[in-house]
Design a protein around this motif. Structure first.
Motif, PDB file in Angstrom:
ATOM      1  N   GLY A   1       0.704  -1.212  -0.035  1.00  0.00           N
ATOM      2  CA  GLY A   1       0.040  -0.107  -0.048  1.00  0.00           C
ATOM      3  C   GLY A   1       0.753   1.242  -0.019  1.00  0.00           C
ATOM      4  N   ARG A   2       2.092   1.082   0.591  1.00  0.00           N
ATOM      5  CA  ARG A   2       2.864   2.234   0.415  1.00  0.00           C
ATOM      6  C   ARG A   2       3.546   2.608  -0.986  1.00  0.00           C
ATOM      7  NH1 ARG A   2       5.835   1.720   6.008  1.00  0.00           N
ATOM      8  NH2 ARG A   2       4.533   2.953   7.327  1.00  0.00           N
ATOM      9  N   ILE A   3       3.499   1.421  -1.707  1.00  0.00           N
ATOM     10  CA  ILE A   3       4.058   1.364  -3.234  1.00  0.00           C
ATOM     11  C   ILE A   3       3.232   1.913  -4.244  1.00  0.00           C
ATOM     12  CG2 ILE A   3       5.658   0.024  -4.825  1.00  0.00           C
ATOM     13  CD1 ILE A   3       6.591  -1.263  -2.192  1.00  0.00           C
ATOM     14  N   ALA A   4       1.997   0.772  -4.234  1.00  0.00           N
ATOM     15  CA  ALA A   4       0.953   0.981  -5.297  1.00  0.00           C
ATOM     16  C   ALA A   4      -0.366   1.281  -4.662  1.00  0.00           C
ATOM     17  CB  ALA A   4       0.951  -0.491  -5.869  1.00  0.00           C
ATOM     18  N   PRO A   5      -1.332   1.808  -5.597  1.00  0.00           N
ATOM     19  CA  PRO A   5      -0.694   2.098  -6.975  1.00  0.00           C
ATOM     20  C   PRO A   5      -0.128   3.361  -7.363  1.00  0.00           C
ATOM     21  CG  PRO A   5      -3.038   2.797  -6.381  1.00  0.00           C
ATOM     22  CD  PRO A   5      -2.594   2.236  -5.294  1.00  0.00           C
ATOM     23  N   VAL A   6      -0.016   4.166  -6.320  1.00  0.00           N
ATOM     24  CA  VAL A   6       1.005   5.438  -6.344  1.00  0.00           C
ATOM     25  C   VAL A   6       1.830   5.340  -4.998  1.00  0.00           C
ATOM     26  CG1 VAL A   6      -1.060   6.988  -5.850  1.00  0.00           C
ATOM     27  CG2 VAL A   6       1.152   8.081  -6.586  1.00  0.00           C
ATOM     28  N   SER A   7       3.176   5.516  -5.033  1.00  0.00           N
ATOM     29  CA  SER A   7       3.894   5.470  -3.979  1.00  0.00           C
ATOM     30  C   SER A   7       3.615   6.631  -3.058  1.00  0.00           C
ATOM     31  CB  SER A   7       5.520   5.441  -4.333  1.00  0.00           C
ATOM     32  OG  SER A   7       5.835   6.718  -5.163  1.00  0.00           O
ATOM     33  N   ARG A   8       3.983   6.420  -1.803  1.00  0.00           N
ATOM     34  CA  ARG A   8       3.980   7.676  -0.802  1.00  0.00           C
ATOM     35  C   ARG A   8       4.610   8.593  -1.234  1.00  0.00           C
ATOM     36  NH1 ARG A   8       7.665   7.528   3.275  1.00  0.00           N
ATOM     37  NH2 ARG A   8       6.001   7.911   5.076  1.00  0.00           N
ATOM     38  N   GLU A   9       5.881   8.400  -1.885  1.00  0.00           N
ATOM     39  CA  GLU A   9       6.842   9.629  -2.407  1.00  0.00           C
ATOM     40  C   GLU A   9       5.866  10.501  -3.304  1.00  0.00           C
ATOM     41  OE1 GLU A   9       7.848   6.466  -2.186  1.00  0.00           O
ATOM     42  OE2 GLU A   9       8.883   6.612  -0.388  1.00  0.00           O
ATOM     43  N   MET A  10       5.267   9.938  -4.362  1.00  0.00           N
ATOM     44  CA  MET A  10       4.770  10.649  -5.238  1.00  0.00           C
ATOM     45  C   MET A  10       3.517  11.370  -5.007  1.00  0.00           C
ATOM     46  SD  MET A  10       6.693  10.367  -7.799  1.00  0.00           S
ATOM     47  CE  MET A  10       5.639  11.262  -9.126  1.00  0.00           C
ATOM     48  N   ILE A  11       3.083  10.880  -3.737  1.00  0.00           N
ATOM     49  CA  ILE A  11       2.046  11.566  -3.045  1.00  0.00           C
ATOM     50  C   ILE A  11       2.188  12.876  -2.213  1.00  0.00           C
ATOM     51  CG2 ILE A  11       0.083  11.509  -1.192  1.00  0.00           C
ATOM     52  CD1 ILE A  11      -0.582   8.413  -2.012  1.00  0.00           C
ATOM     53  N   LEU A  12       3.431  12.816  -1.590  1.00  0.00           N
ATOM     54  CA  LEU A  12       4.421  13.675  -0.934  1.00  0.00           C
ATOM     55  C   LEU A  12       4.708  14.838  -1.964  1.00  0.00           C
ATOM     56  CD1 LEU A  12       6.206  11.736   1.836  1.00  0.00           C
ATOM     57  CD2 LEU A  12       4.057  13.015   2.228  1.00  0.00           C
ATOM     58  N   ASN A  13       5.277  14.273  -2.957  1.00  0.00           N
ATOM     59  CA  ASN A  13       5.419  15.312  -4.064  1.00  0.00           C
ATOM     60  C   ASN A  13       4.177  15.893  -4.565  1.00  0.00           C
ATOM     61  OD1 ASN A  13       8.132  14.429  -4.466  1.00  0.00           O
ATOM     62  ND2 ASN A  13       7.764  12.995  -6.266  1.00  0.00           N
ATOM     63  N   PHE A  14       2.995  15.391  -4.782  1.00  0.00           N
ATOM     64  CA  PHE A  14       1.882  16.322  -4.989  1.00  0.00           C
ATOM     65  C   PHE A  14       1.412  17.024  -3.988  1.00  0.00           C
ATOM     66  CE2 PHE A  14      -2.720  16.307  -5.098  1.00  0.00           C
ATOM     67  CZ  PHE A  14      -3.080  16.480  -6.608  1.00  0.00           C
ATOM     68  N   VAL A  15       1.394  16.365  -2.856  1.00  0.00           N
ATOM     69  CA  VAL A  15       0.620  17.421  -1.821  1.00  0.00           C
ATOM     70  C   VAL A  15       1.656  18.819  -1.528  1.00  0.00           C
ATOM     71  CG1 VAL A  15       0.366  17.489   0.801  1.00  0.00           C
ATOM     72  CG2 VAL A  15      -0.318  15.738  -0.647  1.00  0.00           C
ATOM     73  N   ALA A  16       2.829  18.437  -1.695  1.00  0.00           N
ATOM     74  CA  ALA A  16       4.071  19.397  -1.513  1.00  0.00           C
ATOM     75  C   ALA A  16       3.737  20.412  -2.846  1.00  0.00           C
ATOM     76  CB  ALA A  16       5.226  19.117  -1.768  1.00  0.00           C
ATOM     77  N   MET A  17       3.734  20.258  -3.773  1.00  0.00           N
ATOM     78  CA  MET A  17       3.412  21.236  -4.968  1.00  0.00           C
ATOM     79  C   MET A  17       2.042  21.634  -4.957  1.00  0.00           C
ATOM     80  SD  MET A  17       4.148  19.668  -8.627  1.00  0.00           S
ATOM     81  CE  MET A  17       3.288  20.770 -10.101  1.00  0.00           C
ATOM     82  N   HIS A  18       0.898  20.838  -4.940  1.00  0.00           N
ATOM     83  CA  HIS A  18      -0.604  21.216  -5.141  1.00  0.00           C
ATOM     84  C   HIS A  18      -1.100  21.940  -3.833  1.00  0.00           C
ATOM     85  CE1 HIS A  18      -0.609  20.001  -9.342  1.00  0.00           C
ATOM     86  NE2 HIS A  18      -0.023  18.941  -8.835  1.00  0.00           N
TER      87      HIS A  18
ATOM     88  N   LEU B   1       0.753  22.799  -0.902  1.00  0.00           N
ATOM     89  CA  LEU B   1       1.550  23.612  -0.318  1.00  0.00           C
ATOM     90  C   LEU B   1       2.063  24.785  -1.074  1.00  0.00           C
ATOM     91  CD1 LEU B   1       3.434  21.249   2.204  1.00  0.00           C
ATOM     92  CD2 LEU B   1       1.100  22.513   2.437  1.00  0.00           C
ATOM     93  N   GLY B   2       2.127  24.703  -2.326  1.00  0.00           N
ATOM     94  CA  GLY B   2       2.599  25.418  -3.463  1.00  0.00           C
ATOM     95  C   GLY B   2       4.146  25.593  -3.546  1.00  0.00           C
ATOM     96  N   LEU B   3       4.812  24.394  -3.110  1.00  0.00           N
ATOM     97  CA  LEU B   3       6.421  24.050  -3.201  1.00  0.00           C
ATOM     98  C   LEU B   3       6.598  24.115  -4.526  1.00  0.00           C
ATOM     99  CD1 LEU B   3       6.845  22.402   0.323  1.00  0.00           C
ATOM    100  CD2 LEU B   3       7.574  24.761  -0.327  1.00  0.00           C
ATOM    101  N   PRO B   4       7.908  24.107  -5.063  1.00  0.00           N
ATOM    102  CA  PRO B   4       8.388  24.000  -6.363  1.00  0.00           C
ATOM    103  C   PRO B   4       8.161  22.297  -6.613  1.00  0.00           C
ATOM    104  CG  PRO B   4      10.232  25.190  -5.234  1.00  0.00           C
ATOM    105  CD  PRO B   4       9.023  24.675  -4.183  1.00  0.00           C
ATOM    106  N   LYS B   5       7.874  22.221  -7.934  1.00  0.00           N
ATOM    107  CA  LYS B   5       7.801  20.766  -8.526  1.00  0.00           C
ATOM    108  C   LYS B   5       9.122  20.203  -8.226  1.00  0.00           C
ATOM    109  CE  LYS B   5       6.391  17.787 -12.307  1.00  0.00           C
ATOM    110  NZ  LYS B   5       5.945  17.527 -13.893  1.00  0.00           N
ATOM    111  N   SER B   6       9.171  19.112  -7.854  1.00  0.00           N
ATOM    112  CA  SER B   6      10.277  18.240  -7.080  1.00  0.00           C
ATOM    113  C   SER B   6      10.669  17.360  -7.872  1.00  0.00           C
ATOM    114  CB  SER B   6      10.403  18.011  -5.762  1.00  0.00           C
ATOM    115  OG  SER B   6       9.335  17.022  -5.607  1.00  0.00           O
ATOM    116  N   TYR B   7       9.904  16.578  -8.819  1.00  0.00           N
ATOM    117  CA  TYR B   7      10.028  15.464  -9.703  1.00  0.00           C
ATOM    118  C   TYR B   7      10.247  15.595 -11.099  1.00  0.00           C
ATOM    119  CZ  TYR B   7       5.304  15.308  -9.997  1.00  0.00           C
ATOM    120  OH  TYR B   7       3.738  15.678 -10.249  1.00  0.00           O
TER     121      TYR B   7
END
Ligand SMILES: Cc1cc2nc3c(=O)[nH]c(=O)nc-3n(C[C@H](O)[C@H](O)[C@H](O)COP(=O)(O)OP(=O)(O)OC[C@H]3O[C@@H](n4cnc5c(N)ncnc54)[C@H](O)[C@@H]3O)c2cc1C
Length: 387
Positions: free
Chosen positions: A362-379, A381-387
């Motif tokens: 569940g931490r990997i699929a269907p979308v990994s926890r890192e990609m969710i953190l990337n999404f939340v940080a960007m969308h 919190l308005g932080l720069p896209k990191s990936y």
């Protein structure tokens, strides 16, 4: 009267009925099937016959006319009885939603009734070995061939090919040479010429398997294409919010199952003259998990409610957060449940260790926890896209 913070009476009743049905089968049935290399087809067909499998599909195609919140409740209650069915995420929720939204009338009539009653199952294939998480880099290519199409490419980690008669394959069109992939979706029969699948040995105790898929000049008729060939990402995204909400529900059902087993055990197991559950070292982690699970359930219900209300943007953020919170809660509670069981935590009889990998996925699929953190940080919190 129901308030905004509780599910409707109808939804609560649905949960009860599904729990009752799944309870007849239970964890022992599920693990016995998995270890024998058999399928849980009888359970699948029974939930189909009772109208739960297609509960989110419109009534005119054999479904229940409900929403993602309903099918997510079904998925969670099955898992909470120890019967997590990954193909529920894929067949009715992703494929069912995409075909309902973008299929032609003829396609809906051809595929949806079977998905609803369980007599037909559809897998979903987007992940590729070289693209991985970066699905913009997929290279499975569809070339126009007369009226039809020819498909070439490879997919990996595709669940349930051995149980599916069709796969909804995400490809790119050959003329998308700009580097910007225009995803196109095809329903590909698993017995098509040039379509091959090999099972990947996994450490998950489940009757459902994952496959590597090879498509070598697979010829498809024009009506295998679902949606518009120039429709772009929006058609694909139609399936992704339901996928995340379902993945959250899958994790939460397993989390509830583990917590219930650990709590029962903590009440019964006596060492040092008192039940182990009398010690705060045992009860606090379980209480913490109860809180974490309830919070993740609330977020999952919120995501489903937003999605069913048609607010895709807000549902996207909530679905990502719900999926993250549910996976974390599930991993943590299973670890705590293993610890609560002591040596029994590692036994097949008690079945807790067998949940470690299932929930860890569940931490990997269907979308990994890192990609969710990337999404939340960007969308969020308005932080720069990191990936
Ligand atoms: C049991 C199971 C069932 C599955 N079923 C299906 C299915 O039915 N259909 C389907 O299409 N797919 C399926 N998948 C595939 C799944 O969606 C992918 O495994 C997942 O998206 C991760 O891709 P990957 O394995 O290629 O990891 P990689 O992309 O190789 O990533 C490896 C690690 O690096 C991290 N990472 C990569 N890039 C970044 C970045 N930019 N920032 C931070 N971290 C990063 C990732 O988060 C991950 O932790 C399934 C997978 C499993 C395990």
């Amino acid at each position: 009267m129901s308030s905004t913070f509780t599910e409707t009476e109808e939804r609560q009743e649905l949960r009860k009925q599904v729990a009752k049905l799944a309870g007849k089968y239970g964890r022992e049935y599920f693990t016995a099937k998995a270890r024998a290399g058999e399928k849980t087809t009888d359970l699948w067909l029974e939930i189909g016959k009772n109208g739960y499998l297609g509960i989110n599909i419109p009534e005119q195609y054999g479904g229940g006319g409900g929403g993602i919140g309903d099918i997510a409740a079904v998925c969670e209650e099955l898992a909470a009885q120890g019967c997590p069915l990954l193909l529920m995420v894929v067949s009715p929720a992703i494929c069912g939603t995409v075909i309902t939204k973008y299929g032609t009338e003829e396609q809906k009539q051809r595929w949806l009734p079977g998905l609803c009653d369980g007599t037909s199952t559809m897998a979903f294939a987007i992940t590729e070995p070289d693209a991985g998480t970066n699905t913009h880099n997929i290279t499975t290519t569809a070339r126009k061939d007369g009226d039809g199409w020819v498909l070439n490419g490879r997919k990996i980690w595709i669940s349930g090919i051995d149980e599916a008669d069709n796969v909804l394959v995400v490809a790119r069109t050959e003329d998308a040479k700009t580097g910007k992939v225009k995803p196109v979706l095809f329903v590909v029969p698993t017995d098509a010429e040039g379509f091959e699948a090999n099972a990947i040995p996994m450490e998950i105790v489940s009757p459902e398997n994952q496959f590597q898929v090879f498509m070598d000049d697979v010829r498809l008729p024009a009506d295998a294409l679902v949606g518009d060939e120039n429709g772009g990402l929006v058609q694909l995204f139609a399936g992704l919010n339901p996928e995340r909400i379902m993945a959250a529900s899958f994790s939460l059902g397993l989390a509830r199952f583990a917590l219930e087993k650990a709590t029962e055990y903590a009440k019964e197991r006596v060492v040092f003259d008192v039940p182990i559950g009398a010690h705060q070292a045992i009860q606090h982690p379980l209480a913490q998990s109860h809180i974490e699970i309830e919070m993740a359930r609330l977020m999952t219900q919120k995501a489903a409610a937003l999605y069913d209300a048609g607010d895709e943007m807000a549902a996207g953020a909530a679905a990502n957060m719900a999926k993250y919170a549910a996976a974390e809660a599930a991993c943590d509670v299973v670890d705590r449940a293993v610890q609560t069981h002591g040596g029994n935590g590692a036994s097949q009889e008690y079945g807790m260790a067998g949940l470690l990998v299932a929930t860890r996925v569940g931490r990997i699929a269907p979308v990994s926890r890192e990609m969710i953190l990337n999404f939340v940080a960007m969308h969020s919190l308005g932080l720069p896209k990191s990936y």
